[in-house]
Motif scaffolding. Structure first.
Motif, mmCIF file in Angstrom:
data_model
loop_
_atom_site.group_PDB
_atom_site.id
_atom_site.type_symbol
_atom_site.label_atom_id
_atom_site.label_comp_id
_atom_site.label_asym_id
_atom_site.label_seq_id
_atom_site.Cartn_x
_atom_site.Cartn_y
_atom_site.Cartn_z
ATOM 1 N N PRO A 133 47.273 -37.648 -5.096
ATOM 2 C CA PRO A 133 47.619 -38.869 -4.350
ATOM 3 C C PRO A 133 49.117 -39.177 -4.315
ATOM 4 C CG PRO A 133 45.773 -39.271 -5.836
ATOM 5 C CD PRO A 133 46.354 -37.932 -6.206
ATOM 6 N N PHE A 134 49.895 -38.555 -5.215
ATOM 7 C CA PHE A 134 51.322 -38.838 -5.295
ATOM 8 C C PHE A 134 52.172 -37.864 -4.482
ATOM 9 C CE2 PHE A 134 49.288 -40.234 -9.227
ATOM 10 C CZ PHE A 134 49.721 -41.548 -9.318
ATOM 11 N N ILE A 135 51.544 -36.898 -3.826
ATOM 12 C CA ILE A 135 52.273 -35.870 -3.077
ATOM 13 C C ILE A 135 52.106 -36.136 -1.588
ATOM 14 C CG2 ILE A 135 52.549 -33.393 -2.680
ATOM 15 C CD1 ILE A 135 51.233 -32.957 -5.448
ATOM 16 N N ALA A 136 53.221 -36.369 -0.894
ATOM 17 C CA ALA A 136 53.175 -36.739 0.518
ATOM 18 C C ALA A 136 54.110 -35.855 1.336
ATOM 19 C CB ALA A 136 53.573 -38.209 0.690
ATOM 20 N N VAL A 137 53.739 -35.622 2.579
ATOM 21 C CA VAL A 137 54.581 -34.859 3.492
ATOM 22 C C VAL A 137 55.936 -35.547 3.631
ATOM 23 C CG1 VAL A 137 54.860 -34.077 5.874
ATOM 24 C CG2 VAL A 137 52.634 -33.882 4.757
ATOM 25 N N LYS A 138 57.000 -34.778 3.506
ATOM 26 C CA LYS A 138 58.396 -35.222 3.544
ATOM 27 C C LYS A 138 58.798 -36.040 2.329
ATOM 28 C CE LYS A 138 58.990 -32.866 7.148
ATOM 29 N NZ LYS A 138 59.590 -31.524 6.943
ATOM 30 N N GLY A 139 57.915 -36.089 1.344
ATOM 31 C CA GLY A 139 58.280 -36.703 0.072
ATOM 32 C C GLY A 139 58.954 -35.673 -0.815
ATOM 33 N N SER A 140 59.426 -36.117 -1.969
ATOM 34 C CA SER A 140 60.097 -35.219 -2.917
ATOM 35 C C SER A 140 59.168 -34.832 -4.052
ATOM 36 C CB SER A 140 61.338 -35.911 -3.495
ATOM 37 O OG SER A 140 62.300 -36.159 -2.498
ATOM 38 N N ILE A 141 59.394 -33.629 -4.571
ATOM 39 C CA ILE A 141 58.649 -33.153 -5.733
ATOM 40 C C ILE A 141 59.555 -32.190 -6.491
ATOM 41 C CG2 ILE A 141 57.598 -31.125 -4.614
ATOM 42 C CD1 ILE A 141 54.956 -31.997 -6.129
#
Length: 200
Positions: A133-141
């Motif tokens: 749930p914490f991983i999103a497209v164009k988000g950072s990881i």
């Protein structure tokens, strides 16, 4: 705190058991200059794991990893010769080239594939299900301490693109499908999720 911009590749030289074999000391070799200005007790991100330097020399440093750290990261499987992504801690006034990374690994993921895509390589990973749930497209990881932009998400699986420069200066140059990687989700995503729990 760190930025997820790897500044050096180190090599694991020794693994020394501590505490009856439950903990361990890692001795990591580095290029001259990496430890310039470092003091005993400083924090160094080692493939995404924030660790404290307990010994320093001109071309190496040692860190201790507790059983808790070994159980929640890839460190327990490290062997001499392994390449380690390194980053010194962020100082006020430094350029923030990646995103804010704490060095507190959230879970261990798995490399699924690496497929050439134009001038880069599309890497796909599987994260532990609770992190999805914490991983999103164009988000950072952060993957093994490398700040990356998420380009695709499918459940607990996600993809990123790695350019040739990043592969050359990080451990991505030696990663293979099936390898385990340290994953840290974006701190902002963590707080947004927590706030959503309290929405009326």
């Amino acid at each position: 705190m760190f930025t997820g911009i790897v500044t050096a590749l180190g090599t694991l030289r020794e693994v020394q058991p501590l505490g009856g074999g439950h903990d361990m000391r890692l001795v990591i070799g580095v290029a001259p200059g990496f430890l310039e200005g470092a003091a005993l007790g400083c924090s160094i991100a080692c493939s995404g794991v924030c660790l404290t330097a307990v010994e320093l020399s001109a071309d190496s440093f040692a860190v201790d990893a507790s059983a808790e750290t070994l159980s929640r990261t890839t460190l327990g499987a490290w062997r001499p010769g392994r390449r380690v992504n390194l980053e010194r801690s962020l100082r006020l006034g430094d350029e923030l080239g990646g995103h804010l990374v704490s060095g507190h690994v959230d879970g261990v993921g798995e490399v699924l594939s690496a497929t050439p895509e134009n001038a880069s390589v599309r890497w796909r990973f599987r994260a532990p299900a609770p992190l999805a749930p914490f991983i999103a497209v164009k988000g950072s990881i952060a993957v093994d301490g490398v700040s990356l932009t998420v380009n695709e998400v499918d459940g607990a699986e996600f993809g990123v693109n790695i350019i040739a420069h990043t592969a050359a200066v990080t451990s991505f140059g030696t990663l293979q499908p099936g390898d385990a990687v340290n994953i840290e989700i974006d701190t902002l995503a963590r707080y947004v999720a927590r706030l959503m729990e309290f929405r009326a």
